[in-house]
Design a protein around this motif. Structure first.
Motif, PDB file in Angstrom:
ATOM      1  N   HIS A 200       0.684  -1.333   0.056  1.00  0.00           N
ATOM      2  CA  HIS A 200      -0.592  -0.398   0.182  1.00  0.00           C
ATOM      3  C   HIS A 200       1.068   1.021  -0.427  1.00  0.00           C
ATOM      4  O   HIS A 200       0.713   2.694  -1.056  1.00  0.00           O
ATOM      5  N   ILE A 201       1.834   1.135   0.037  1.00  0.00           N
ATOM      6  CA  ILE A 201       2.738   2.304   0.357  1.00  0.00           C
ATOM      7  C   ILE A 201       3.139   2.561  -1.019  1.00  0.00           C
ATOM      8  O   ILE A 201       2.887   3.955  -1.685  1.00  0.00           O
ATOM      9  N   GLY A 202       3.940   1.305  -1.841  1.00  0.00           N
ATOM     10  CA  GLY A 202       3.622   2.049  -3.234  1.00  0.00           C
ATOM     11  C   GLY A 202       2.370   2.042  -4.367  1.00  0.00           C
ATOM     12  O   GLY A 202       2.380   3.552  -5.181  1.00  0.00           O
ATOM     13  N   MET A 203       1.155   1.316  -3.514  1.00  0.00           N
ATOM     14  CA  MET A 203      -0.103   2.228  -4.276  1.00  0.00           C
ATOM     15  C   MET A 203      -0.163   3.273  -4.280  1.00  0.00           C
ATOM     16  O   MET A 203      -0.557   4.459  -4.557  1.00  0.00           O
ATOM     17  N   GLY A 204       0.061   3.890  -2.683  1.00  0.00           N
ATOM     18  CA  GLY A 204      -0.320   5.600  -2.728  1.00  0.00           C
ATOM     19  C   GLY A 204       0.564   6.395  -3.601  1.00  0.00           C
ATOM     20  O   GLY A 204       0.412   7.305  -3.186  1.00  0.00           O
ATOM     21  N   MET A 205       2.099   5.781  -3.077  1.00  0.00           N
ATOM     22  CA  MET A 205       3.170   6.787  -3.917  1.00  0.00           C
ATOM     23  C   MET A 205       2.629   6.617  -5.298  1.00  0.00           C
ATOM     24  O   MET A 205       2.921   8.072  -6.494  1.00  0.00           O
ATOM     25  N   ASN A 206       1.813   5.540  -6.506  1.00  0.00           N
ATOM     26  CA  ASN A 206       1.028   5.715  -7.477  1.00  0.00           C
ATOM     27  C   ASN A 206       0.099   6.878  -7.208  1.00  0.00           C
ATOM     28  O   ASN A 206       0.150   7.030  -8.860  1.00  0.00           O
ATOM     29  N   VAL A 207      -0.534   6.553  -6.994  1.00  0.00           N
ATOM     30  CA  VAL A 207      -1.909   7.869  -6.958  1.00  0.00           C
ATOM     31  C   VAL A 207      -0.832   9.172  -6.225  1.00  0.00           C
ATOM     32  O   VAL A 207      -2.379   9.619  -5.724  1.00  0.00           O
ATOM     33  N   GLY A 208       0.054   9.376  -5.883  1.00  0.00           N
ATOM     34  CA  GLY A 208      -0.093  10.321  -5.649  1.00  0.00           C
ATOM     35  C   GLY A 208       0.477  11.404  -4.094  1.00  0.00           C
ATOM     36  O   GLY A 208       1.036  12.355  -3.706  1.00  0.00           O
ATOM     37  N   VAL A 209       1.203   9.765  -3.171  1.00  0.00           N
ATOM     38  CA  VAL A 209       1.310  10.359  -2.549  1.00  0.00           C
ATOM     39  C   VAL A 209       2.524  10.545  -2.043  1.00  0.00           C
ATOM     40  O   VAL A 209       3.161   9.519  -2.685  1.00  0.00           O
ATOM     41  N   THR A 210       3.394  11.025  -1.414  1.00  0.00           N
ATOM     42  CA  THR A 210       4.785  11.832  -2.076  1.00  0.00           C
ATOM     43  C   THR A 210       4.979  11.673  -0.337  1.00  0.00           C
ATOM     44  O   THR A 210       4.799  10.120   0.242  1.00  0.00           O
ATOM     45  N   GLU A 211       6.784  11.192  -0.999  1.00  0.00           N
ATOM     46  CA  GLU A 211       7.746  11.076   0.674  1.00  0.00           C
ATOM     47  C   GLU A 211       7.641  11.496   1.288  1.00  0.00           C
ATOM     48  O   GLU A 211       7.189  11.296   1.890  1.00  0.00           O
ATOM     49  N   ASN A 212       7.230  13.363   0.947  1.00  0.00           N
ATOM     50  CA  ASN A 212       7.432  14.095   2.013  1.00  0.00           C
ATOM     51  C   ASN A 212       6.154  13.384   3.162  1.00  0.00           C
ATOM     52  O   ASN A 212       6.374  13.814   4.795  1.00  0.00           O
ATOM     53  N   GLN A 213       4.942  13.153   2.238  1.00  0.00           N
ATOM     54  CA  GLN A 213       3.711  13.248   3.214  1.00  0.00           C
ATOM     55  C   GLN A 213       3.823  11.906   3.613  1.00  0.00           C
ATOM     56  O   GLN A 213       3.377  11.718   5.366  1.00  0.00           O
ATOM     57  N   LEU A 214       4.602  10.969   3.328  1.00  0.00           N
ATOM     58  CA  LEU A 214       4.586   9.079   3.757  1.00  0.00           C
ATOM     59  C   LEU A 214       5.505   9.381   5.374  1.00  0.00           C
ATOM     60  O   LEU A 214       5.032   8.281   5.993  1.00  0.00           O
ATOM     61  N   ASN A 215       6.239  10.675   4.854  1.00  0.00           N
ATOM     62  CA  ASN A 215       7.529  10.589   6.427  1.00  0.00           C
ATOM     63  C   ASN A 215       7.003  11.631   7.109  1.00  0.00           C
ATOM     64  O   ASN A 215       6.837  11.205   8.858  1.00  0.00           O
ATOM     65  N   ASP A 216       5.399  12.067   6.904  1.00  0.00           N
ATOM     66  CA  ASP A 216       4.937  13.226   7.427  1.00  0.00           C
ATOM     67  C   ASP A 216       4.026  12.091   8.424  1.00  0.00           C
ATOM     68  O   ASP A 216       4.032  12.083   9.724  1.00  0.00           O
ATOM     69  N   LEU A 217       2.959  11.060   7.915  1.00  0.00           N
ATOM     70  CA  LEU A 217       2.909  10.139   8.150  1.00  0.00           C
ATOM     71  C   LEU A 217       3.539   9.263   9.207  1.00  0.00           C
ATOM     72  O   LEU A 217       2.959   8.616  10.364  1.00  0.00           O
ATOM     73  N   LEU A 218       4.536   8.984   9.190  1.00  0.00           N
ATOM     74  CA  LEU A 218       5.040   7.310   9.431  1.00  0.00           C
ATOM     75  C   LEU A 218       5.188   8.795  10.818  1.00  0.00           C
ATOM     76  O   LEU A 218       5.834   7.878  12.178  1.00  0.00           O
ATOM     77  N   SER A 219       6.020   9.681  10.893  1.00  0.00           N
ATOM     78  CA  SER A 219       6.181  10.845  12.038  1.00  0.00           C
ATOM     79  C   SER A 219       5.151  10.750  13.195  1.00  0.00           C
ATOM     80  O   SER A 219       4.784  10.454  14.386  1.00  0.00           O
ATOM     81  N   ILE A 220       4.081  10.684  13.350  1.00  0.00           N
ATOM     82  CA  ILE A 220       2.244  10.262  13.067  1.00  0.00           C
ATOM     83  C   ILE A 220       2.477   8.678  13.892  1.00  0.00           C
ATOM     84  O   ILE A 220       1.734   8.781  15.300  1.00  0.00           O
ATOM     85  N   ILE A 221       3.105   8.448  13.397  1.00  0.00           N
ATOM     86  CA  ILE A 221       2.721   6.897  13.295  1.00  0.00           C
ATOM     87  C   ILE A 221       3.695   7.055  14.459  1.00  0.00           C
ATOM     88  O   ILE A 221       3.121   5.814  16.114  1.00  0.00           O
ATOM     89  N   GLU A 222       5.053   7.458  14.818  1.00  0.00           N
ATOM     90  CA  GLU A 222       5.592   6.934  16.103  1.00  0.00           C
ATOM     91  C   GLU A 222       5.028   8.079  17.267  1.00  0.00           C
ATOM     92  O   GLU A 222       5.895   6.961  18.409  1.00  0.00           O
ATOM     93  N   GLU A 223       4.141   8.668  16.743  1.00  0.00           N
ATOM     94  CA  GLU A 223       3.483   9.324  18.108  1.00  0.00           C
ATOM     95  C   GLU A 223       2.423   8.688  18.335  1.00  0.00           C
ATOM     96  O   GLU A 223       2.040   8.677  19.943  1.00  0.00           O
TER      97      GLU A 223
END
Length: 245
Positions: A200-223
């Motif tokens: 799904h990370i791959g699918m997300g990037m394929n539909v426009g989710v950017t690397e910065n957005q994924l990094n933001d998402l994973l920072s939230i997961i850390e919290e």
């Protein structure tokens, strides 16, 4: 004093050219600024729902409405999550959300209901509809049935295509971009689902989710979950980037 027309025009053209060049070079470049506040709220809602942490969920449901998410958008995210974290946690999230909306209404807060979902029950072949949605998400052809598990268990392949990717993903209450953020956040919040998270990370990037957005998402997961889970997601992201280069 008489001005020489030709030299004057030449000088004017040069000056205008310099101005245009300066404006082009100094124009602000649209930057990838990461997740919006609405998207961050969707990520937090998904993470707490997937974990079954209702106290944290109540807080972020309020924050999501304050950020401008509509009632129907949050409802749709909670419905989608049943496919990833099960009916019990999805239903718990929906019941919690019902209470939040009721409390806010009693306090005089008006929340937008949002666009109503439209059910397209007239599709002749829902399997084919879901298969085409999955092709958009993955960016590659999808066999019928899916090779591997789809051939071994045709029923699960049909459920995935006809229900998850047709009935749910085909609804336009949320975009594919938003739906992948919801899915990635839920999977990153659970243990033992790394293959699905990577897909799904791959699918997300394929539909426009950017690397910065994924990094933001994973920072939230850390919290919301912990460093271990966030690092697992980051490792998967790094692996996908290496394979795509």
């Amino acid at each position: 004093m008489k001005i020489q027309a030709k030299p004057f025009l030449t000088t004017l053209i040069v000056i205008l050219g310099l101005i245009v060049s300066w404006n082009a070079n100094s124009a602000p470049v649209e930057e990838d600024t990461g997740l919006s506040q609405k998207e961050k709220s969707l990520v937090r809602i998904s993470s707490y729902t997937a974990q079954g942490k209702l106290d944290g969920l109540k807080k972020v449901l309020n924050e999501g409405l304050d950020a401008g998410l509509t009632i129907n958008e949050i409802n749709e995210a909670l419905v989608q999550l049943y496919a990833y974290c099960g009916f019990p946690r999805s239903l718990n999230g929906i019941v919690m959300f019902m209470g939040v909306v009721k409390e806010r209404k009693e306090r005089g807060i008006h929340d937008e209901q949002g666009k109503e979902i439209e059910f397209n029950d007239g599709v002749a072949d829902k399997y084919e509809q879901g298969r085409k949605v999955l092709e958009v998400l993955t960016g590659r052809p999808q066999s019928k049935p899916t090779s591997g598990f789809g051939q071994f268990s045709p029923r699960i392949d049909r459920f995935l295509k006809e229900h998850l990717f047709a009935d749910i993903f085909a609804s336009d209450i949320l975009s594919y971009h938003q739906r992948e953020l919801v899915t990635i956040a839920a999977l990153a919040s659970m243990q033992g689902v790394e293959p699905q998270l990577g897909a799904h990370i791959g699918m997300g990037m394929n539909v426009g989710v950017t690397e910065n957005q994924l990094n933001d998402l994973l920072s939230i997961i850390e919290e919301t979950v912990g460093t271990k889970e966030a690092e697992s997601g980051r490792n998967l992201l790094r692996g996908i980037k290496v394979r795509s280069n």
